[in-house]
Structure formats: C-alpha cells, structure tokens
Design a protein around this motif. Structure first.
Motif, PDB file in Angstrom:
ATOM      1  N   THR A  81      38.486 -64.038  47.719  1.00  0.00           N
ATOM      2  CA  THR A  81      37.847 -62.722  47.146  1.00  0.00           C
ATOM      3  C   THR A  81      36.273 -63.477  47.153  1.00  0.00           C
ATOM      4  O   THR A  81      35.787 -64.529  47.091  1.00  0.00           O
ATOM      5  CB  THR A  81      38.207 -62.428  45.751  1.00  0.00           C
ATOM      6  OG1 THR A  81      38.447 -63.677  45.058  1.00  0.00           O
ATOM      7  CG2 THR A  81      39.447 -61.778  45.745  1.00  0.00           C
ATOM      8  N   ILE A  82      35.477 -62.304  47.012  1.00  0.00           N
ATOM      9  CA  ILE A  82      33.786 -62.850  46.870  1.00  0.00           C
ATOM     10  C   ILE A  82      33.382 -62.162  45.681  1.00  0.00           C
ATOM     11  O   ILE A  82      33.678 -60.933  45.236  1.00  0.00           O
ATOM     12  CB  ILE A  82      33.095 -62.476  47.966  1.00  0.00           C
ATOM     13  CG1 ILE A  82      31.584 -62.947  48.006  1.00  0.00           C
ATOM     14  CG2 ILE A  82      33.163 -60.997  48.598  1.00  0.00           C
ATOM     15  CD1 ILE A  82      30.881 -62.931  49.300  1.00  0.00           C
ATOM     16  N   TRP A  83      32.774 -63.131  44.891  1.00  0.00           N
ATOM     17  CA  TRP A  83      32.225 -62.490  43.440  1.00  0.00           C
ATOM     18  C   TRP A  83      30.561 -62.715  43.518  1.00  0.00           C
ATOM     19  O   TRP A  83      30.147 -63.738  43.857  1.00  0.00           O
ATOM     20  CB  TRP A  83      32.744 -63.255  42.321  1.00  0.00           C
ATOM     21  CG  TRP A  83      34.373 -63.282  42.389  1.00  0.00           C
ATOM     22  CD1 TRP A  83      35.051 -63.793  43.198  1.00  0.00           C
ATOM     23  CD2 TRP A  83      34.877 -63.071  41.179  1.00  0.00           C
ATOM     24  NE1 TRP A  83      36.502 -63.891  42.945  1.00  0.00           N
ATOM     25  CE2 TRP A  83      36.364 -63.081  41.609  1.00  0.00           C
ATOM     26  CE3 TRP A  83      35.023 -62.300  39.926  1.00  0.00           C
ATOM     27  CZ2 TRP A  83      37.534 -62.973  40.720  1.00  0.00           C
ATOM     28  CZ3 TRP A  83      35.984 -62.202  39.259  1.00  0.00           C
ATOM     29  CH2 TRP A  83      37.381 -62.429  39.387  1.00  0.00           C
ATOM     30  N   ILE A  84      29.828 -61.677  43.533  1.00  0.00           N
ATOM     31  CA  ILE A  84      28.357 -61.609  43.581  1.00  0.00           C
ATOM     32  C   ILE A  84      27.690 -61.352  42.268  1.00  0.00           C
ATOM     33  O   ILE A  84      28.027 -59.983  41.806  1.00  0.00           O
ATOM     34  CB  ILE A  84      27.811 -60.934  44.625  1.00  0.00           C
ATOM     35  CG1 ILE A  84      28.688 -61.369  45.876  1.00  0.00           C
ATOM     36  CG2 ILE A  84      26.363 -61.028  44.842  1.00  0.00           C
ATOM     37  CD1 ILE A  84      28.526 -60.294  47.449  1.00  0.00           C
ATOM     38  N   SER A  85      27.064 -61.989  41.646  1.00  0.00           N
ATOM     39  CA  SER A  85      26.338 -61.783  40.523  1.00  0.00           C
ATOM     40  C   SER A  85      24.933 -61.042  40.805  1.00  0.00           C
ATOM     41  O   SER A  85      24.338 -61.408  41.735  1.00  0.00           O
ATOM     42  CB  SER A  85      26.150 -62.676  39.430  1.00  0.00           C
ATOM     43  OG  SER A  85      25.267 -62.698  38.323  1.00  0.00           O
ATOM     44  N   GLY A  86      24.475 -60.234  39.836  1.00  0.00           N
ATOM     45  CA  GLY A  86      23.226 -59.404  40.030  1.00  0.00           C
ATOM     46  C   GLY A  86      22.804 -58.658  38.992  1.00  0.00           C
ATOM     47  O   GLY A  86      23.489 -58.377  37.849  1.00  0.00           O
ATOM     48  N   THR A  87      21.554 -58.094  38.943  1.00  0.00           N
ATOM     49  CA  THR A  87      21.062 -57.337  38.026  1.00  0.00           C
ATOM     50  C   THR A  87      20.632 -55.843  38.776  1.00  0.00           C
ATOM     51  O   THR A  87      20.774 -55.822  39.973  1.00  0.00           O
ATOM     52  CB  THR A  87      19.741 -57.752  37.229  1.00  0.00           C
ATOM     53  OG1 THR A  87      18.896 -57.986  38.066  1.00  0.00           O
ATOM     54  CG2 THR A  87      20.388 -59.120  36.692  1.00  0.00           C
ATOM     55  N   LEU A  88      20.009 -55.052  37.956  1.00  0.00           N
ATOM     56  CA  LEU A  88      19.342 -53.851  38.566  1.00  0.00           C
ATOM     57  C   LEU A  88      18.533 -54.161  39.728  1.00  0.00           C
ATOM     58  O   LEU A  88      18.074 -53.276  40.778  1.00  0.00           O
ATOM     59  CB  LEU A  88      18.486 -53.140  37.560  1.00  0.00           C
ATOM     60  CG  LEU A  88      17.591 -53.276  36.941  1.00  0.00           C
ATOM     61  CD1 LEU A  88      16.194 -53.165  37.578  1.00  0.00           C
ATOM     62  CD2 LEU A  88      17.444 -52.706  35.522  1.00  0.00           C
ATOM     63  N   HIS A  89      17.825 -55.203  39.849  1.00  0.00           N
ATOM     64  CA  HIS A  89      17.001 -55.819  40.928  1.00  0.00           C
ATOM     65  C   HIS A  89      17.572 -55.736  42.199  1.00  0.00           C
ATOM     66  O   HIS A  89      16.998 -55.770  43.094  1.00  0.00           O
ATOM     67  CB  HIS A  89      16.054 -56.978  40.585  1.00  0.00           C
ATOM     68  CG  HIS A  89      15.523 -56.746  39.225  1.00  0.00           C
ATOM     69  ND1 HIS A  89      16.029 -57.014  37.912  1.00  0.00           N
ATOM     70  CD2 HIS A  89      14.132 -56.536  38.932  1.00  0.00           C
ATOM     71  CE1 HIS A  89      15.240 -56.860  37.147  1.00  0.00           C
ATOM     72  NE2 HIS A  89      14.039 -56.293  37.574  1.00  0.00           N
ATOM     73  N   ASN A  90      18.760 -56.193  42.406  1.00  0.00           N
ATOM     74  CA  ASN A  90      19.346 -56.419  43.489  1.00  0.00           C
ATOM     75  C   ASN A  90      21.182 -55.978  43.647  1.00  0.00           C
ATOM     76  O   ASN A  90      21.473 -56.073  44.604  1.00  0.00           O
ATOM     77  CB  ASN A  90      19.525 -57.956  43.753  1.00  0.00           C
ATOM     78  CG  ASN A  90      20.538 -58.744  43.077  1.00  0.00           C
ATOM     79  OD1 ASN A  90      21.006 -58.401  42.073  1.00  0.00           O
ATOM     80  ND2 ASN A  90      21.115 -59.797  43.789  1.00  0.00           N
ATOM     81  N   HIS A  91      21.632 -55.557  42.573  1.00  0.00           N
ATOM     82  CA  HIS A  91      22.962 -55.162  42.836  1.00  0.00           C
ATOM     83  C   HIS A  91      23.040 -53.670  43.684  1.00  0.00           C
ATOM     84  O   HIS A  91      24.146 -53.488  44.052  1.00  0.00           O
ATOM     85  CB  HIS A  91      23.683 -55.320  41.479  1.00  0.00           C
ATOM     86  CG  HIS A  91      23.509 -53.975  40.471  1.00  0.00           C
ATOM     87  ND1 HIS A  91      22.969 -54.320  39.334  1.00  0.00           N
ATOM     88  CD2 HIS A  91      23.575 -52.776  40.615  1.00  0.00           C
ATOM     89  CE1 HIS A  91      22.840 -52.861  38.695  1.00  0.00           C
ATOM     90  NE2 HIS A  91      23.211 -52.175  39.344  1.00  0.00           N
TER      91      HIS A  91
END
Length: 269
Positions: A81-91
């Motif tokens: 699995t891949i888990w990718i963190s982000g905010t409204l700027h990049n998600h």
C-alpha cells in the motif's frame, strides 16, 4: 536489527535505482508547494511569507507528482500500500494521478488536529486537517484490520483520525507526529517488512519503522535534514517488547486486547 538504508539526494532518481516490487509499504509526505510570494503564514504571532525551503518550490506540481508516484508504484509489491499525505494545496493533484494510474483508492483519511494553530487572518476558516490518500495496485492488499480495531480501543477504526499535533522533535517545518506514523506502520505492515519514505524529512517514518522492527529505505534531498534524520534514526532503539508497547499505546492490557494473536496477523483483502 532492521536493515536501514538512507540516501541524500533527489527522490525520483534514487527510487529509479530500487528493485521493482521490493517495497511493502510507502509513506510519502511530498512537498505541498505551499511556499511562495502569495502564500502567508504565522510566525511568532505575526503574518509572514511562507517559505519552507527550496524543496517546496515546484513549478509544475502535477508533473512532479506523477513522476515520483509512477516510480513508487513500480517498486511497490503487488499487495503493498501507498499512503500519501497532503493538504488542499496538493491533494487534488495526488487524487487525480492515483486515478490516472488505475490504482485502487482504499481510503481518504482525514487527520484532524484539535489543537491546530489559530489564524491571524479573519478571511477564512482555521486549517485543522490534513488528508492521507491510501491506495494499492488492486483490491488484494495487506491491511491488518484486527490491529486497527485494537488501536481504536475495540471499535472499527474510522477514516477520521483525531490526533493532536505534537511539538516538533527537530527543526523541520513539516514534521509529522510519531503517533500518526505508528498507526500507519502497525496497520499497513508486518515486522521485517520494507518501508519506503521518499521524502524523509527529519526521519519520523524511519524512527517509527526501526522501533517497530521494520526495514526502512529513506530518501531526503536536503543535506541538513538528512543529517538530522540519520542521527535520529541511529539513536532510535528497536522495541523489544511490542506487546508492552501496544499496551502503552492503547492504554489496554494484553489480556484485554489479546495482542499476541494480532501483532503479526496477516490479512490480504
């Protein structure tokens, strides 16, 4: 002892050197592209220009994201699995790319920070969340559901994670709390699995992976942060009694939660 491999350099170029289908779990906290003349933040109670470093200035965020995600998927095992963190700027960019690459999106996890810093500006709501995309190559992936239930004190774990932001252990401006990575590592991997963090920062993922007896591959482009991560991971001890560690984490005893049967329970969905 876990096998720890750390690299100081560009994530895309280093991932290209890794063997295909060799990684069990990937946690990525990529640049959010927050920095710039028009982006503001709060420092010492005053409005200031947001500039986290040269690594956070991306000309084409969509192209950047697609290239490193493609390489991550190449090295990810078929049941990883891949888990990718982000905010409204990049998600939004990340979500579109995961769809374009025909990945199975398992969850969008909302990390809610009840103690998020207040705003000085009075023209928007206080940012109090980050989003973590959880995806796999297909519907057949490793996910320790039983462990998630135990970490949620006997209930089904929801995709809204209320975890207070912690005081940073290092000078890195976007350091993630260890308790966040503990959940991800315990639910998404087994002992001796290989975890990759292509944007290692100050080494939170590596420290947690080592403590929980996982092998780790970490990549960091900034020399200063690489040095911090290297020292931090070196000074982290492997947890010799994982049951005791989980009891402390959940405030439950092993007899209450039957940890022995669930710590390394493997489940592919």
């Amino acid at each position: 002892m876990p096998d720890i491999k750390l690299f100081n350099g560009d994530a895309l170029e280093i991932i290209k050197q890794l063997q295909s289908k060799s990684i069990d779990l990937i946690f990525a906290d990529p640049p959010y592209n927050l920095s710039g003349e028009n982006h503001l933040t709060c420092k010492s109670g005053k409005i200031a220009k947001c500039d986290k470093g040269s690594w956070d200035h991306i000309d084409d965020i969509d192209e950047f994201n697609k290239k490193w995600i493609e390489e991550c998927i190449r090295v990810l095992k078929d049941n990883g699995t891949i888990w990718i963190s982000g905010t409204l700027h990049n998600h939004p960019s990340i979500g579109v790319i995961l769809k374009q690459l025909n990945l199975w999106i398992i969850n969008d996890i909302i990390w809610f920070k009840p103690n998020a810093a207040p705003l000085i500006q009075k023209n928007r709501f206080v940012p109090s969340t980050e989003l973590i995309w959880l995806a796999a190559k297909s519907k057949q992936y490793y996910f320790n559901y039983e462990m998630a239930v135990r970490l949620a004190n006997g209930k089904q774990m929801r995709n809204l994670w209320e975890l207070s932001a912690e005081k940073h252990k290092t000078m890195h401006p976007t350091e993630k709390p260890e308790k966040l990575l503990e959940r991800i590592v315990l639910i998404g991997s087994k002992q001796e699995d290989i975890i990759l963090d292509p944007f290692m920062g100050s080494g939170t993922t590596g420290a947690v992976a080592k403590r929980l007896n996982r092998n780790f591959v970490g990549i960091e482009i900034d020399q200063t942060y690489y040095n911090i991560a290297q020292k931090r991971i070196e000074n982290t001890n492997v947890e010799t009694n994982l049951v005791q560690f989980l009891e402390k984490l959940t405030h439950k005893t092993s007899s209450q939660l039957d940890f022995y049967s669930t710590i390394e329970k493997s489940k592919n969905y």
